[in-house]
Design an enzyme around this catalytic site. Structure first.
Site, short mmCIF file in Angstrom:
data_model
loop_
_atom_site.label_atom_id
_atom_site.label_comp_id
_atom_site.label_asym_id
_atom_site.label_seq_id
_atom_site.Cartn_x
_atom_site.Cartn_y
_atom_site.Cartn_z
N HIS A 137 1.03 -1.15 -0.01
CA HIS A 137 0.25 0.21 0.02
C HIS A 137 0.96 1.29 0.05
CE1 HIS A 137 -3.68 -1.92 0.54
NE2 HIS A 137 -3.25 -2.53 1.49
N CYS A 179 -0.59 1.98 -5.00
CA CYS A 179 -1.28 3.31 -5.52
C CYS A 179 -0.12 4.06 -5.59
CB CYS A 179 -2.39 3.51 -4.49
SG CYS A 179 -3.54 2.04 -4.01
#
EC number: 2.6.1.-
Lengths: 302, 612
Positions: A137, A179
């Site tokens: 992440h 991301c």
């Protein structure tokens, strides 16, 4: 007969050995897909010839033998459980709580305590091509490690500069699947770096598909299509980096993958995929007999 | 105790009992499906050997190491099945006097280099997933606690044991792909009585012993892969072909271990050999692996069948426990074997059906061996284990609690002493003045207590006690503790999971109902020759309790961010308002006039006349 022009072709890429550092930074069962991402790259890299002794695999949590896994000792990349990327011959070098920002940077720069075993070290030299793959992440300018700490793009760029100054790599390929992944390579300033990311700043990387039996998403889109692309590569293939940049266009990935080649000295079209993902040696078979040495002169002759 | 064995009449008596037993057993009718084939007994000789010392098998070759492999399969009463692999390499090398060895054959080079570099006398390491249920499954051949356990006896030539221990754990973490580098002084103890050397030698200075457990350690394929690579045949031939991770880890219990110790080369014990035993125990569950059918086969358990023995092995055998099946009423075994063996293991005389893989006839015409065990009836009692233990945390809240360890003695009339070893991390502060040991409602004073208090962030608590367990009773040991607050950097990334406390170890010589055959034969099966047995009427048992999972008071890790935001807001609002009040001055400003007036003002300014 010896072909002098042939000798020139041996040294066009300049690397003699290959290393890979594959890191999954997420903990907890719902981040199964990050472990599957890392293991699918591991599997491809092993299949194309890089041995376990040259791979540093870091998995922040154990999914295969997790008590929630309905099929123990397996990690699947595709629904309907077609491909077990965990396999039967896996060696994880850093696992669980050992995957920290400090350990990752120490592996890259080589500043490890003297008692660290060889399998946990990145023993690269100035003729090594290194593949670095990170997944987890992330956000704009950082990547989260195990939900408790982050590594920033500045730290990463500085680590690569340390590696360059200590001559720890010849060329480095950096792939990140998180991301806003493109933010992680914005700050690179060392030569011979090529970077790929699964999404631009401001975009999220999305996961591929859930499996109803296992109950979680199995892979991220970018790495899923990357694995599909790599499954077609074999040690003798001549596919180059321009094909890698085309993996997972916006229509499949929903996010826009990005890449950065301005720091790389060679033209990406001349760089083979196997320069980074495989461990390909150039071998020339000769029928010529070569006298190895002149008779050694005795030192005691007076 | 040594004089006990010099009495010849006892030895002759034991020999007579065994001979009588052999004659009686051979008259029992054979199991159905065998016809008139006569069963043969495995050759065994009662040797004139000083018991208590394992003897190396005879070397048929001139090279200095030998390898044996065996598999023991025991159907359990609950319908589950217990499989135990043992791989033993004996090597005539002596590292104790600093000899350097550079030629490795069957003994794995990585372990040989570790032993010589760190002057290790004995090394025992185990990786276990799951907890052994003693009351349902009986006693295991080789017990192990959940997680990873490592205990090492160093040679007495080592000067800095702690430094060597730290380096050894790092090297082993690389060899076995496990996070053994988390072993440091906060979870290492030096037991004074509970872990005596299992090999030969008379060094018992416990300064050279180190013991540590990591109850949180996960066991998965990445630990099995390097373990298999230590075997001479790898996983390509012999019994190791059956070790496939997808089936092995889909079990109720899985434990793999490596045991290295010195043993006597021959009966006179002038020189020692190094013995390496790699063991793997697994219990397959009836419902998850067996699909609820009471029928087990090698293919069902391991998804493989056997095609050959390891060519480097001097013996390769499979033992199926058929003790409960003397009339063939419990289960049916096919293909039937004509070879039988008896061994006294864990205080019980068991009969085994033996399959010798070095004999090509075992594989039959299909060249593959798939043993089938079909369970028929479920009655019959398991031999009740005599020693059993449980452990749990009592209390409520996040400040205090109590650790209870309960030890059960199921012998109807004999009492025996047990040695309890407890290693508790420093962040559970034990109050030893609250330690109580009660049996049958009355206080039971231990005859030996060794307690080493903890030091914050340096050393854990170590408590060793010798407790006499009265017959047919439950003994409860309780101690109160208080939970400490750790520094915020010392928490793991998932602190709400809890913190583990390693298993308690209970070691004891349990009285046996069957006379143990202590005269060591040279062909003894591996599973019965692990723990050295010095007495005829008792056997050594080590029981591990469950590990504990304790919640520590955990801070809210988002608080630093919250505090910074709040403080900055308060400072900005407060300081800003004060600054404005003190330094803001007001000026009167004319409203801007209309367009006509502005043009008139411009003309008047040009004329030098004051504006409107």
């Amino acid at each position: 007969h010896r072909n002098l022009n042939g000798a020139g072709q041996f040294f066009s890429s300049g690397h003699t050995n290959n290393w890979a550092v594959l890191v999954c930074t997420s903990r907890f069962w719902f981040n199964y897909r990050h472990v599957a991402n890392t293991l699918s790259v591991y599997r491809s890299v092993k299949r194309l010839g890089i041995p376990d002794s040259h791979i540093v695999l870091m998995l922040a949590d154990d999914m295969a033998c997790n008590h929630r896994n309905p099929k123990p000792a397996t990690v699947f990349s595709h629904k309907n459980m077609e491909l077990n990327v965990y396999g039967d011959d896996v060696e994880v070098d850093y696992r669980g709580y050992e995957v920290t920002v400090e350990n990752f940077l120490r592996v890259l720069t080589g500043r490890l305590p003297p008692s660290t075993p060889r399998s946990k070290r990145l023993l690269s030299d100035d003729r090594s091509n290194i593949l670095i793959y990170l997944t987890g992440h992330g956000g704009n300018g950082f990547l989260k490690f195990q939900d408790s700490e982050e590594i920033s793009n500045v730290e990463l760029a500085d680590a690569f500069e340390q590696m360059w100054q200590k001559r720890r790599y010849n060329e480095l390929l950096f792939i990140i699947d998180t991301c806003q992944g493109a933010s992680m390579y914005e700050r690179f300033y060392s030569p011979n770096l090529m970077a790929l990311a699964s999404s631009q700043v401001g975009e999220d990387s999305l996961s591929h598909q859930p499996d109803l039996a296992i109950g979680v998403h199995l892979m991220d889109r970018y790495t899923f299509y990357l694995l599909e692309f790599l499954e077609d590569i074999h040690p003798a293939s001549k596919t180059n980096m321009n094909d890698l940049f085309k993996v997972c266009p916006k229509s499949q990935c929903v996010s826009t993958p990005g890449h950065r080649t301005d720091l790389f000295l060679r033209d990406p079209g001349s760089v083979l995929i196997t320069d980074f993902f495989g461990s390909v040696r150039k071998i020339e078979i000769t029928m010529e007999t070569i006298n190895l040495t002149d008779p050694i002169k005795q030192m005691e002759e007076k | 105790m040594a004089s006990y064995w010099n009495r010849n009449p006892i030895r002759v008596f034991v020999f007579l009992i065994l001979t009588v037993f052999v004659v009686v057993r051979s008259n029992i009718p054979s199991t159905p499906g065998e016809g008139a084939e006569e069963r043969r007994w495995e050759a065994s000789q009662v040797g004139d050997v000083d018991p208590g010392m394992s003897v190396a098998p005879p070397h048929p070759h001139t090279n200095t190491d030998s390898f044996q492999e065996e598999l023991v399969v025991r159907p359990l009463h609950s319908g589950d099945i217990y499989a135990s692999f043992q791989f033993r390499t004996v090597w005539e090398a002596d590292f104790s006097r600093g000899n350097k060895v550079s030629h490795y054959q069957l003994f794995p080079k990585s372990l040989g280099q570790v032993i010589s570099k760190f002057s290790v006398r004995e090394l025992h390491i185990s990786f276990t997933q799951g907890y052994w249920r003693t009351m349902q499954w009986g006693q295991p051949f080789l017990p192990s606690p959940p997680g990873a356990e490592l205990w090492v006896w160093f040679q007495d030539s080592v000067t800095d044991v702690d430094g060597t221990w730290k380096e050894l754990t790092n090297v082993l973490s690389g060899i076995f792909c496990a996070s053994l580098n988390f072993i440091d002084s906060t979870n290492t103890v030096q037991p004074s009585a509970a872990f005596k050397p299992l090999g030969v030698g008379n060094v018992t200075d416990h300064r050279f012993l180190r013991y540590a457990t990591l109850p949180r350690e996960i066991v998965c394929t990445e630990n099995l892969t390097p373990w298999k690579k230590l075997l001479p045949c790898g996983s390509k031939a012999g019994l190791a072909v059956l070790l496939k991770s997808e089936k092995l880890f889909h079990s109720s219990f899985h434990s793999q271990a490596v045991h290295i110790r010195p043993i006597c080369q021959d009966q006179r014990c002038k020189s020692t050999s190094l013995e390496l035993r790699q063991t793997l125990n697994a219990v397959f569950d009836l419902h998850t692996s067996g699909q609820a059918k009471r029928e087990w086969s090698l293919f069902k358990m391991f998804s493989r069948t056997l095609t050959e023995a390891c060519p480097l092995a001097s013996s390769s055998k499979i033992y199926i426990d058929i003790t409960d099946n003397s009339q063939g009423e419990q289960f049916e075994l096919s293909p039937a074997s004509s070879l039988l063996s008896q061994a006294v293991v864990l205080g019980d005389r068991r009969t085994f059906s033996v399959y010798d893989l070095t004999d090509q006839a075992t594989f039959g015409s299909t060249r593959s061996l798939n043993l089938l065990i079909r369970l028929k009836s479920t009655d019959g009692d398991m031999l009740r284990p005599l020693l059993h233990a449980e452990r749990y945390v009592a209390g409520y809240g996040l400040q205090t609690g109590e650790i209870h360890t309960v030890m059960y003695n199921h012998h109807p009339y004999r009492s025996f002493p047990v040695l309890l070893l407890d290693s508790v991390p420093w962040y559970l502060r034990l109050y030893i003045h609250t330690l109580t040991v009660t049996s049958k409602g009355k206080e039971n004073k231990p005859s030996y207590i060794h307690y080493q208090p903890s030091k914050d962030r340096l050393r854990p608590h170590l408590l060793e006690m010798l407790v006499q367990l009265p017959p047919n009773s439950a003994t409860e040991v309780t101690v109160e503790f208080e939970r400490a607050l750790l520094k915020w950097t010392e928490y793991t990334p998932d602190p709400n999971h809890g913190f583990y406390v390693g298993s308690s170890v209970i070691s004891s010589l349990v009285p046996s109902t069957v006379a143990t055959n202590t005269s060591i034969t040279q062909e003894q099966p591996l599973f019965s020759s692990f723990f050295p047995c010095k007495e005829e009427l008792s056997y050594f048992v080590r029981v591990y309790t469950e590990p504990l999972l304790v919640n520590l008071p955990t801070p809210d890790f988002s608080m630093p961010y919250n505090v910074i935001c709040l403080t900055c807001t308060v400072v900005a609002v407060g300081y800003g308002s004060l600054y404005n009040l003190l330094t803001r001055s007001f000026q009167i400003e004319e409203p801007s006039p209309g367009l006509a007036k502005r043009i008139a003002n411009v003309i008047r300014r040009m004329r030098g006349v004051p504006p409107l």
